[in-house]
Write an enzyme that holds these catalytic residues in place. Structure first.
Site, PDB file in Angstrom:
ATOM      1  N   GLU A  47      23.614  14.161 -21.779  1.00 53.29           N
ATOM      2  CA  GLU A  47      22.174  14.085 -22.096  1.00 53.29           C
ATOM      3  C   GLU A  47      21.337  14.815 -21.048  1.00 53.29           C
ATOM      4  O   GLU A  47      20.259  15.324 -21.355  1.00 53.29           O
ATOM      5  CB  GLU A  47      21.724  12.628 -22.227  1.00 53.29           C
ATOM      6  CG  GLU A  47      22.247  11.929 -23.478  1.00 53.29           C
ATOM      7  CD  GLU A  47      23.645  11.347 -23.295  1.00 53.29           C
ATOM      8  OE1 GLU A  47      24.282  11.606 -22.253  1.00 53.29           O
ATOM      9  OE2 GLU A  47      24.101  10.640 -24.221  1.00 53.29           O
ATOM     10  N   PHE A 109      23.919  -5.059 -25.868  1.00 50.88           N
ATOM     11  CA  PHE A 109      24.774  -3.897 -25.619  1.00 50.88           C
ATOM     12  C   PHE A 109      23.912  -2.628 -25.551  1.00 50.88           C
ATOM     13  O   PHE A 109      23.103  -2.369 -26.436  1.00 50.88           O
ATOM     14  CB  PHE A 109      25.821  -3.784 -26.738  1.00 50.88           C
ATOM     15  CG  PHE A 109      26.709  -2.575 -26.580  1.00 50.88           C
ATOM     16  CD1 PHE A 109      27.554  -2.451 -25.485  1.00 50.88           C
ATOM     17  CD2 PHE A 109      26.688  -1.550 -27.518  1.00 50.88           C
ATOM     18  CE1 PHE A 109      28.360  -1.336 -25.330  1.00 50.88           C
ATOM     19  CE2 PHE A 109      27.495  -0.434 -27.373  1.00 50.88           C
ATOM     20  CZ  PHE A 109      28.328  -0.317 -26.272  1.00 50.88           C
ATOM     21  N   GLN A 110      24.109  -1.856 -24.518  1.00 48.67           N
ATOM     22  CA  GLN A 110      23.379  -0.610 -24.290  1.00 48.67           C
ATOM     23  C   GLN A 110      21.869  -0.796 -24.273  1.00 48.67           C
ATOM     24  O   GLN A 110      21.114   0.035 -24.751  1.00 48.67           O
ATOM     25  CB  GLN A 110      23.794   0.467 -25.297  1.00 48.67           C
ATOM     26  CG  GLN A 110      25.273   0.839 -25.122  1.00 48.67           C
ATOM     27  CD  GLN A 110      25.687   2.094 -25.848  1.00 48.67           C
ATOM     28  OE1 GLN A 110      25.165   2.384 -26.921  1.00 48.67           O
ATOM     29  NE2 GLN A 110      26.631   2.828 -25.271  1.00 48.67           N
ATOM     30  N   LYS A 159      15.944   0.428 -33.103  1.00 47.14           N
ATOM     31  CA  LYS A 159      16.757   0.796 -34.263  1.00 47.14           C
ATOM     32  C   LYS A 159      16.187   0.207 -35.552  1.00 47.14           C
ATOM     33  O   LYS A 159      16.188   0.856 -36.596  1.00 47.14           O
ATOM     34  CB  LYS A 159      18.195   0.314 -34.051  1.00 47.14           C
ATOM     35  CG  LYS A 159      19.137   0.846 -35.115  1.00 47.14           C
ATOM     36  CD  LYS A 159      20.587   0.674 -34.737  1.00 47.14           C
ATOM     37  CE  LYS A 159      21.484   1.333 -35.765  1.00 47.14           C
ATOM     38  NZ  LYS A 159      22.906   1.160 -35.424  1.00 47.14           N
TER      39      LYS A 159
END
Ligand SMILES: Cc1ncc(C[n+]2csc(CCOP(=O)(O)OP(=O)(O)O)c2C)c(N)n1
Lengths: 550, 87
Positions: A47, A109-110, A159
């Site tokens: 990235e 998570f993440q 999301k």
């Protein structure tokens, strides 16, 4: 329409044709929609590479760059690129996925607080959890990134917002933020100071490039014939054939540039910010000069140096107002011309070993005006700044404010994607090249003909130089003599190349580099003893430059 | 050490105060007191912050004015008002 489609539609609205990124869990809805668009997505292999490629794209094209990543490690990997764009004022929009809104703050998570991380390295940032805000936020992001003093803007989108259905929204274009008009009294004072000055100098910075005022600057110089110097970011703004242009000033600037600035009685600062690498000891920088400071950013005017005339505004508008003809500067111009001659770069160098400044000068003389040079960070960068002569500032792309090693290769990729017709040459060092070396895979995938010139001194040369000069030759962790075989490594990515070690090989090797059909790696072995000169030691005034014996 | 009080009007975003605190610290100012209220009519924030530093206040004011959500900054008891950099 989903939130993800809204993102695509905003990109289209802003005529974004190419973006750089790397997929992952939370950003997947956007990647899915990308399949059905004609927006070109360049998959970088890290990235950080994607962010810097977007910067290279923005700088070469003079537009806004876009990069994209997933939450957590994807987003943290973007941070160096954002910081680079922040310090160099590059218009960049970074889009990151975030965990679904109910999971925020649960250590999911993440999950990383990307908005929190962004505060110190972006011009502005958004966290979008409500899909109905997306269209407006993206519109703001593009406006903020490119208006006034440009900079990076991060849009972190959960999301669930990307997956949600949102009514198709008419995106209202935001009015670009208007630059203030110059104040009449300041115009009058500035013109008067210029008219009265015996020894004026122009100190030109990257603001000229960002403000797309290179044409106006050149007209101004043609009319006034005021001598000038530039910063690293403004190289190429003033044509090298201008008689009173002295090149780069500052720590590794040309001696003539630094001496002339010290002697001037009026400093016209154009889109520059008195960076410490430029001024040396600030209290002794241009000690006898009055200052007229032109900049779009009010916070830069008077930040370090008292100004006689502040001129906040659009440089394209300001410069014509200050254009005076028939200035009587003969005596000063004569002195400047003498300094220029006295301190002209010298390329005589004993022995057979390759001397990087000479090689770069030979390269500079050989490339065409459209060639884009990107660099990494270190001695090779300063040599490139000293000895390459870009025809236009968008043709010299180098990490200036942040000094980001690993910048050159992804920046070259971005530049080549922006201007596929123009040759792109990367000038890198053996330390820097390894920092984003994975992007050779991007060259391979995209079949991008980027010409790589690797100046290999088997050292972290710039740090080694400081250890030699300021740390009693105690060389701590700067030896890279166990470097990989770069030519073999490049071959693994289908990039041909060769190694050269002597002066006599240089002309033919440059020819091979430039005329090869695809990418090419020219690996140049140079002595670890060659240092960058001149050098203003830390804390010293700019006229106290050290000269080496090389 | 110079002591100053700034009055800041800003859009109410969850991170507005965080941005202000960060910039104040990073630009070399120590906060001595802080008060924040939401204007019931327009929803905007009114923040009063007292700071001290060796650095000139102007250097902080200019940076605060550049925050996108800041509408205006003024030094209390001072006639000079700095509009948002984007006004
Ligand atoms: C990411 C990053 N880490 C560390 C540094 C500090 N640094 C500046 S120049 C330099 C050495 C660069 O070595 P190389 O790329 O081989 O170039 P050379 O100076 O030898 O030409 C280092 C370590 C930096 N600028 N960027």
């Amino acid at each position: 329409m989903t939130g993800a489609e809204q993102v695509i539609s905003a990109l289209k609205q802003h005529k974004i044709t190419t973006i750089f990124g790397y997929p992952g869990g939370t950003i997947m809805p956007v990647y899915d929609r990308l399949l059905d668009t004609d927006i070109e997505h360049i998959l970088c292999r890290h990235e950080q590479g994607a962010a810097i490629a977007a910067i290279g794209y923005a700088r070469a094209a003079g537009t806004t760059g876009v990069c994209m990543a997933t939450s957590g490690p994807g987003a943290t990997n973007l941070i160096t690129g954002l910081a680079d764009a922040m310090l160099d004022s590059i218009p960049l929009v970074a889009i990151t996925g975030q965990v679904a809104s109910p999971l925020i703050g649960t250590d999911a998570f993440q999950e990383v607080d990307v908005l929190g991380l962004s505060l110190g390295c972006t011009k502005h940032s958004f966290l979008v959890t409500d899909p109905s805000e997306l269209a407006d936020v993206l519109e703001q992001a593009f406006t903020i990134a490119s208006s006034g003093r440009p900079g990076p803007v991060l849009v972190d989108i959960t999301k669930d917002a990307l997956l949600a259905e949102v009514p198709q929204q008419e995106i209202m274009s935001m009015e670009p933020v208007k630059a203030p008009e110059p104040e009449h009294k300041h115009l009058v004072s500035a013109r008067q100071l210029i008219a009265e000055s015996q020894r004026p100098m122009l100190y030109i910075g990257g603001g000229v490039v960002l403000g797309q005022a290179t044409g106006e600057l050149r007209d101004f110089i043609d009319a006034t014939q005021i001598p000038s110097v530039t910063t690293l970011k403004a190289l190429g703004t003033v044509p090298y054939c201008s008689p009173y242009y002295l090149g780069m000033l500052g720590m590794h600037g040309n001696q003539a540039a630094n001496h002339a600035i010290q002697q001037c009685d009026l400093l016209v600062v154009i889109g520059a910010r008195f960076d410490d690498r430029v001024t040396g000891k600030l209290a002794e920088f241009a000690p006898n000069a009055k200052v007229i400071h032109l900049d779009i950013d009010a916070a830069e005017i008077g930040k370090f140096r008292e100004v006689s005339v502040p001129m906040r505004g659009d440089l394209r508008q300001l410069l014509p107002h200050l254009t005076l003809n028939n200035l009587q500067l003969n005596e000063w111009q004569q002195q400047v011309a003498e300094l220029k001659q006295q301190y002209a770069w010298r390329y005589d160098h004993p022995g057979e070993r390759i001397y990087a400044p000479l090689l770069l000068r030979q390269l500079s003389d050989r490339v065409c005006d459209k060639t884009i040079i990107t660099t990494d960070v270190g001695q090779h960068q300063m040599w490139a700044a000293q000895h390459m002569q870009p025809a236009h500032p968008q043709n010299f792309i180098s990490s200036s404010g942040l000094g980001t090693m690993g910048y050159g290769l992804p920046a070259a990729i971005g530049a080549k994607e922006a201007r596929p017709e123009d040759p792109v040459v990367l000038i890198t060092g053996d330390g820097s090249f390894m920092m984003n070396v994975q992007e050779m895979a991007t060259l391979k995938r995209r079949k991008l003909p980027v010409k790589i010139l690797l100046l290999d001194n088997q050292r972290l040369g710039m740090v080694k130089q400081w250890q030699e000069l300021f740390f009693e030759e105690r060389y701590s962790e700067t030896d890279l003599s166990d470097n990989p075989d770069f030519v073999t490594m490049a071959r693994a990515f289908d990039i041909p190349g060769r190694t050269i070690t002597t002066k006599s090989e240089v002309p033919a090797a440059i020819e091979d580099l430039l005329t090869s059909s695809g990418s090419y790696l020219l690996h140049v072995r140079i002595s670890e003893q060659d240092n960058v000169w001149p050098l203003v030691p830390p804390g010293a005034a700019n006229h106290k430059m050290l000269e080496g014996n090389s | 050490m110079n002591h100053h009080t700034l009055t800041i009007q800003a859009n109410h975003r969850p991170e507005t105060l965080e941005r202000l605190l960060r910039i104040t610290r990073h630009r070399g100012f120590k906060i001595e007191s802080l008060n924040m209220e939401q204007d019931q009519q327009n929803g905007q924030l009114c923040i009063e912050v007292s700071v001290c530093s060796e650095r000139p206040l102007k250097s902080l004011e200019g940076q605060i004015a550049k925050l996108w959500d800041v509408i205006r900054v003024e030094e209390s008891n001072s006639p000079s008002i700095r509009q948002s950099a984007y006004a």
